[in-house]
Design a protein around this motif. Structure first.
Motif, PDB file in Angstrom:
ATOM      1  N   ARG A   2     -15.754  40.433   9.769  1.00 12.31           N
ATOM      2  CA  ARG A   2     -16.102  40.612   8.170  1.00 12.31           C
ATOM      3  C   ARG A   2     -14.954  41.421   7.626  1.00 12.31           C
ATOM      4  O   ARG A   2     -14.738  42.821   8.078  1.00 12.31           O
ATOM      5  CB  ARG A   2     -17.264  40.907   7.932  1.00 12.31           C
ATOM      6  CG  ARG A   2     -18.433  39.842   8.413  1.00 12.31           C
ATOM      7  CD  ARG A   2     -19.622  40.352   7.573  1.00 12.31           C
ATOM      8  NE  ARG A   2     -20.799  39.433   7.864  1.00 12.31           N
ATOM      9  CZ  ARG A   2     -21.043  38.314   7.756  1.00 12.31           C
ATOM     10  NH1 ARG A   2     -20.294  37.546   6.862  1.00 12.31           N
ATOM     11  NH2 ARG A   2     -22.101  37.561   8.156  1.00 12.31           N
TER      12      ARG A   2
ATOM     13  N   GLY B  70     -17.166  40.258   3.013  1.00 15.03           N
ATOM     14  CA  GLY B  70     -16.987  38.951   2.662  1.00 15.03           C
ATOM     15  C   GLY B  70     -17.418  38.094   4.045  1.00 15.03           C
ATOM     16  O   GLY B  70     -17.865  38.604   4.997  1.00 15.03           O
ATOM     17  N   GLU B  71     -17.202  36.806   3.876  1.00 16.83           N
ATOM     18  CA  GLU B  71     -17.693  35.773   4.793  1.00 16.83           C
ATOM     19  C   GLU B  71     -16.684  35.845   6.082  1.00 16.83           C
ATOM     20  O   GLU B  71     -15.670  36.232   5.941  1.00 16.83           O
ATOM     21  CB  GLU B  71     -17.538  34.446   4.258  1.00 16.83           C
ATOM     22  CG  GLU B  71     -18.358  34.038   3.345  1.00 16.83           C
ATOM     23  CD  GLU B  71     -18.204  32.445   2.629  1.00 16.83           C
ATOM     24  OE1 GLU B  71     -18.891  31.537   2.882  1.00 16.83           O
ATOM     25  OE2 GLU B  71     -17.138  32.504   1.840  1.00 16.83           O
ATOM     26  N   LEU B  72     -17.418  35.605   7.385  1.00 16.94           N
ATOM     27  CA  LEU B  72     -16.409  35.399   8.341  1.00 16.94           C
ATOM     28  C   LEU B  72     -15.717  34.179   8.240  1.00 16.94           C
ATOM     29  O   LEU B  72     -16.079  33.306   7.374  1.00 16.94           O
ATOM     30  CB  LEU B  72     -17.412  35.115   9.435  1.00 16.94           C
ATOM     31  CG  LEU B  72     -18.116  36.458  10.078  1.00 16.94           C
ATOM     32  CD1 LEU B  72     -19.309  35.859  11.005  1.00 16.94           C
ATOM     33  CD2 LEU B  72     -17.253  37.532  10.564  1.00 16.94           C
ATOM     34  N   GLU B  73     -14.425  33.981   8.893  1.00 16.16           N
ATOM     35  CA  GLU B  73     -13.651  32.814   8.668  1.00 16.16           C
ATOM     36  C   GLU B  73     -14.365  31.640   8.997  1.00 16.16           C
ATOM     37  O   GLU B  73     -14.177  30.901   8.529  1.00 16.16           O
ATOM     38  CB  GLU B  73     -12.464  33.045   9.563  1.00 16.16           C
ATOM     39  CG  GLU B  73     -11.270  34.275   9.048  1.00 16.16           C
ATOM     40  CD  GLU B  73     -10.137  34.329   9.957  1.00 16.16           C
ATOM     41  OE1 GLU B  73     -10.214  33.982  10.966  1.00 16.16           O
ATOM     42  OE2 GLU B  73      -9.025  34.662   9.205  1.00 16.16           O
TER      43      GLU B  73
ATOM     44  N   GLU C 146     -17.469  30.906   8.875  1.00  8.34           N
ATOM     45  CA  GLU C 146     -18.594  30.720   7.785  1.00  8.34           C
ATOM     46  C   GLU C 146     -17.730  29.900   6.656  1.00  8.34           C
ATOM     47  O   GLU C 146     -18.170  29.166   6.093  1.00  8.34           O
ATOM     48  CB  GLU C 146     -19.108  31.791   7.349  1.00  8.34           C
ATOM     49  CG  GLU C 146     -20.004  32.593   8.111  1.00  8.34           C
ATOM     50  CD  GLU C 146     -20.493  33.945   7.662  1.00  8.34           C
ATOM     51  OE1 GLU C 146     -21.667  34.345   8.267  1.00  8.34           O
ATOM     52  OE2 GLU C 146     -19.961  34.744   6.880  1.00  8.34           O
ATOM     53  N   VAL C 147     -16.369  30.593   6.406  1.00  5.21           N
ATOM     54  CA  VAL C 147     -15.634  29.791   5.698  1.00  5.21           C
ATOM     55  C   VAL C 147     -15.441  28.263   5.859  1.00  5.21           C
ATOM     56  O   VAL C 147     -15.544  27.564   5.110  1.00  5.21           O
ATOM     57  CB  VAL C 147     -14.354  30.429   4.904  1.00  5.21           C
ATOM     58  CG1 VAL C 147     -13.433  29.683   4.079  1.00  5.21           C
ATOM     59  CG2 VAL C 147     -14.665  32.098   4.417  1.00  5.21           C
TER      60      VAL C 147
ATOM     61  N   ARG D 165     -18.225  25.915   5.692  1.00  2.00           N
ATOM     62  CA  ARG D 165     -18.640  25.665   4.234  1.00  2.00           C
ATOM     63  C   ARG D 165     -17.500  24.602   3.685  1.00  2.00           C
ATOM     64  O   ARG D 165     -17.797  23.623   3.093  1.00  2.00           O
ATOM     65  CB  ARG D 165     -18.543  26.946   3.353  1.00  2.00           C
ATOM     66  CG  ARG D 165     -19.038  26.697   1.972  1.00  2.00           C
ATOM     67  CD  ARG D 165     -19.361  27.963   1.234  1.00  2.00           C
ATOM     68  NE  ARG D 165     -18.312  28.972   1.414  1.00  2.00           N
ATOM     69  CZ  ARG D 165     -17.248  29.227   0.727  1.00  2.00           C
ATOM     70  NH1 ARG D 165     -17.023  28.531  -0.114  1.00  2.00           N
ATOM     71  NH2 ARG D 165     -16.434  30.134   0.855  1.00  2.00           N
TER      72      ARG D 165
ATOM     73  N   THR E  10      -8.783  30.198   2.865  1.00  2.00           N
ATOM     74  CA  THR E  10      -9.771  28.873   3.210  1.00  2.00           C
ATOM     75  C   THR E  10      -8.877  27.806   3.607  1.00  2.00           C
ATOM     76  O   THR E  10      -9.504  27.008   4.456  1.00  2.00           O
ATOM     77  CB  THR E  10     -10.315  28.735   1.685  1.00  2.00           C
ATOM     78  OG1 THR E  10     -10.937  29.780   1.325  1.00  2.00           O
ATOM     79  CG2 THR E  10     -11.169  27.411   1.789  1.00  2.00           C
TER      80      THR E  10
END
Length: 97
Positions: free
Chosen positions: A2, A6-9, A11-12, A15, A41
């Protein structure tokens, strides 16, 4: 890892990639999908679409401002056709030099 809370890669990518895939599935034959986002992203989504291991996504490198990547879908899956492509336009000089 993290960064700044923020989000983990991953997790990005979890999504973003499904949104790209769902949108691509809705395209007509020979259609073009344009995805606009932050460079991180885009990089993680490309890595996920290409089936790369998350630890290797950094090898794709980031995107410079106003640049793009092009992916194509073939019989064996997604292919990266261009990455960090494009150039900034020449500066426009005014009449009041």
């Amino acid at each position: 890892m993290r960064r700044g809370g923020g989000e983990l890669e991953t997790e990005v990518a979890d999504r973003a990639a499904p949104v790209v895939l769902e949108s691509a599935d809705k395209l007509p034959d020979d259609g073009t999908l344009v995805v606009v986002s932050h460079g991180g992203t885009i990089r993680t989504t490309i890595g996920r679409l290409l089936g790369l291991e998350p630890r290797t996504w950094e090898a794709l490198g980031g995107l410079s401002n106003c640049c793009w990547s092009v992916l194509g879908e073939g019989a064996r899956g997604w292919r990266l056709l261009e990455h960090n492509a494009g150039s900034l336009p020449e500066p426009v000089l005014g009449d009041d030099d």
